[in-house]
Design a protein around this motif. Structure first.
Motif, PDB file in Angstrom:
ATOM      1  N   TRP A   1      58.161  58.445 -65.780  1.00 18.67           N
ATOM      2  CA  TRP A   1      58.906  59.185 -64.769  1.00 18.67           C
ATOM      3  C   TRP A   1      60.099  58.338 -64.373  1.00 18.67           C
ATOM      4  O   TRP A   1      59.997  57.124 -64.266  1.00 18.67           O
ATOM      5  N   GLY A   2      61.238  58.950 -64.128  1.00 18.96           N
ATOM      6  CA  GLY A   2      62.435  58.215 -63.751  1.00 18.96           C
ATOM      7  C   GLY A   2      62.655  58.202 -62.251  1.00 18.96           C
ATOM      8  O   GLY A   2      62.202  59.087 -61.537  1.00 18.96           O
ATOM      9  N   GLU A   3      63.358  57.174 -61.802  1.00 16.81           N
ATOM     10  CA  GLU A   3      63.793  57.065 -60.410  1.00 16.81           C
ATOM     11  C   GLU A   3      65.246  56.631 -60.416  1.00 16.81           C
ATOM     12  O   GLU A   3      65.647  55.801 -61.230  1.00 16.81           O
ATOM     13  N   ALA A   4      66.019  57.161 -59.504  1.00 16.31           N
ATOM     14  CA  ALA A   4      67.429  56.796 -59.401  1.00 16.31           C
ATOM     15  C   ALA A   4      67.592  55.595 -58.470  1.00 16.31           C
ATOM     16  O   ALA A   4      66.868  55.474 -57.481  1.00 16.31           O
ATOM     17  N   ALA A   5      68.531  54.726 -58.819  1.00 19.47           N
ATOM     18  CA  ALA A   5      68.848  53.563 -57.997  1.00 19.47           C
ATOM     19  C   ALA A   5      70.363  53.427 -57.920  1.00 19.47           C
ATOM     20  O   ALA A   5      71.067  53.679 -58.898  1.00 19.47           O
ATOM     21  N   LEU A   6      70.845  53.041 -56.757  1.00 22.30           N
ATOM     22  CA  LEU A   6      72.266  52.787 -56.576  1.00 22.30           C
ATOM     23  C   LEU A   6      72.472  51.283 -56.637  1.00 22.30           C
ATOM     24  O   LEU A   6      71.959  50.537 -55.804  1.00 22.30           O
ATOM     25  N   LEU A   7      73.188  50.831 -57.654  1.00 19.41           N
ATOM     26  CA  LEU A   7      73.468  49.407 -57.852  1.00 19.41           C
ATOM     27  C   LEU A   7      74.969  49.204 -57.710  1.00 19.41           C
ATOM     28  O   LEU A   7      75.727  49.467 -58.641  1.00 19.41           O
ATOM     29  N   GLY A   8      75.393  48.790 -56.524  1.00 22.04           N
ATOM     30  CA  GLY A   8      76.818  48.722 -56.251  1.00 22.04           C
ATOM     31  C   GLY A   8      77.368  50.129 -56.232  1.00 22.04           C
ATOM     32  O   GLY A   8      76.911  50.967 -55.457  1.00 22.04           O
ATOM     33  N   ASP A   9      78.310  50.409 -57.117  1.00 23.74           N
ATOM     34  CA  ASP A   9      78.873  51.765 -57.188  1.00 23.74           C
ATOM     35  C   ASP A   9      78.319  52.557 -58.369  1.00 23.74           C
ATOM     36  O   ASP A   9      78.823  53.617 -58.697  1.00 23.74           O
TER      37      ASP A   9
END
Length: 114
Positions: free
Chosen positions: A22-30
């Motif tokens: 299963w995937g998860e979204a992450a915000l890494l900087g921009d």
């Protein structure tokens, strides 16, 4: 002439925070990155944006495999991508950006070029 980019490893989350396949979204900087846990020692990071539409949806893709190659299918148009290389099996003109990952002390890290 070879140009070397500076890279930085960014801690994203603990391995235990993710569900297998299963995937998860992450915000890494921009950058929006989708993290996909296939097994405890097999983690992939890909661009969260669908190469076909540009929509930020890849973390919701369908995880599977083609032979021994782990894949993710876009939830919008169902193009199938190799999680390791970003190659699109269904449309060779499309490529999904991939990032190197590693597990350190139970945490997932993603390598980003600066």
């Amino acid at each position: 002439m070879t140009i070397l980019l500076d890279t930085t490893w960014r801690t994203v989350c603990a391995v235990d925070d993710l569900e297998p396949n299963w995937g998860e979204a992450a915000l890494l900087g921009d950058r929006q990155v989708a993290i996909v846990l296939v097994s405890e020692d097999e983690v992939y990071a890909i661009d969260h944006h669908d190469p076909h539409s540009g929509a930020p949806v890849m973390a919701r893709g369908i995880v599977g495999s083609r032979g021994d190659r782990p894949t993710i299918a876009s939830p919008l148009h169902k193009e199938v991508y190799d999680l390791g290389t970003g190659e699109c099996f269904t449309d060779p003109s499309l490529v999904l950006r991939t990032y190197r990952t590693r597990v350190v002390g139970g945490s997932i890290e993603v390598e980003l070029a600066s």
